[in-house]
Enzyme design. Structure first.
Site, mmCIF file in Angstrom:
data_model
loop_
_atom_site.group_PDB
_atom_site.id
_atom_site.type_symbol
_atom_site.label_atom_id
_atom_site.label_comp_id
_atom_site.label_asym_id
_atom_site.label_seq_id
_atom_site.Cartn_x
_atom_site.Cartn_y
_atom_site.Cartn_z
ATOM 1 N N CYS A 160 -84.885 14.412 -131.048
ATOM 2 C CA CYS A 160 -83.427 15.025 -131.295
ATOM 3 C C CYS A 160 -83.208 16.278 -130.098
ATOM 4 O O CYS A 160 -82.221 16.364 -129.290
ATOM 5 C CB CYS A 160 -82.678 15.990 -132.435
ATOM 6 S SG CYS A 160 -82.701 14.517 -133.804
HETATM 7 C C1 BEZ Z 1 -86.768 13.423 -134.450
HETATM 8 O O1 BEZ Z 1 -85.834 13.994 -134.205
HETATM 9 O O2 BEZ Z 1 -87.797 13.980 -133.636
HETATM 10 C C2 BEZ Z 1 -86.856 12.829 -135.509
HETATM 11 C C3 BEZ Z 1 -86.172 13.173 -136.686
HETATM 12 C C4 BEZ Z 1 -86.159 12.344 -137.839
HETATM 13 C C5 BEZ Z 1 -87.484 11.569 -137.849
HETATM 14 C C6 BEZ Z 1 -88.283 11.422 -137.048
HETATM 15 C C7 BEZ Z 1 -88.184 11.850 -135.791
#
Ligand code: BEZ
Length: 211
Positions: free
Chosen positions: A46
């Site tokens: 994200c």
């Molecule tokens: C991420 O944004 O890195 C992420 C969020 C939830 C699960 C796996 C990765």
């Protein structure tokens, strides 16, 4: 609520965001909109996505598109995370990020897919027209960051095909040839495309991209 489908009016809402409160439809005004969700604050994928969208903001502006992010965490958390985004991605958050802690917006849009996670949103993208109707949706799992160049490419196609009686072929990019929609008969195509077209098959007629 049932999953939003193409052509549906998108739900309106009021929300707290990193840029202050917004009324969504009023905020979009006559612009196009992109609403995209994130599973959670302070997560690596994200963080890269928000940095990438911030870097691409001039490209969205050029296309008259307002971009809005959403994460089901509180505003205080978003504000803290924003400084990490600036520090690690080299671009400050320059669009509103909605704090949807009660998940009311996520639920209204169908951003929570219980068989993937019953707590967090998946990576949804909604492209909304100036008429507030859903023009495109994408759904990615948490593990896969989105390709925002593709989102821009699709917006180029949506905006072009809203204006002209054409469709865009596989892997089309701005400036490449397009296809005359099958509903336009050859007799009518002569007026719309006076410079002519190439007939590969009667149903596959190629023209330069209209200006
Ligand atoms: C991420 O944004 O890195 C992420 C969020 C939830 C699960 C796996 C990765």
């Amino acid at each position: 609520m049932a999953q939003l489908q193409l052509g549906d009016d998108v739900p309106d809402f009021t929300a707290e965001t990193t840029d202050g409160p917004i009324k969504f439809h009023e905020y979009l005004g006559n612009s196009w909109g992109v609403l995209f969700s994130h599973p959670k604050d302070f997560t690596p994928v994200c963080t890269t996505e928000l940095g990438r969208v911030a870097a691409l903001k001039p490209e969205f502006d050029k296309r008259n598109v307002k971009v809005v992010g959403l994460s089901v965490d509180p505003l205080s958390s978003h504000k803290e995370w924003a400084s990490d985004i600036q520090e690690t991605q080299g671009t400050a958050l320059n669009f509103p990020l909605i704090a949807d802690a009660d998940k009311s917006i996520a639920n209204a849009y169908g951003m929570i897919h219980p068989n993937a996670s019953d707590t967090f949103t998946v990576r949804s993208v909604y492209v909304i027209g100036p008429d507030k109707k859903l023009k495109l949706s994408l759904t990615y799992p948490a593990s896969t960051g989105r390709n925002f160049d593709e989102v821009l490419r699709v917006i180029d196609s949506l905006q072009l095909t809203a204006k002209h009686k054409v469709a865009t072929p596989a892997d089309w990019k701005q400036g490449s040839d397009v296809i005359i929609v099958p509903a336009v008969k050859d007799e009518d195509a002569k007026a719309l495309f006076p410079d002519g077209w190439k007939t590969v098959k009667p149903y596959l007629r190629i023209v330069p991209q209209p200006k």
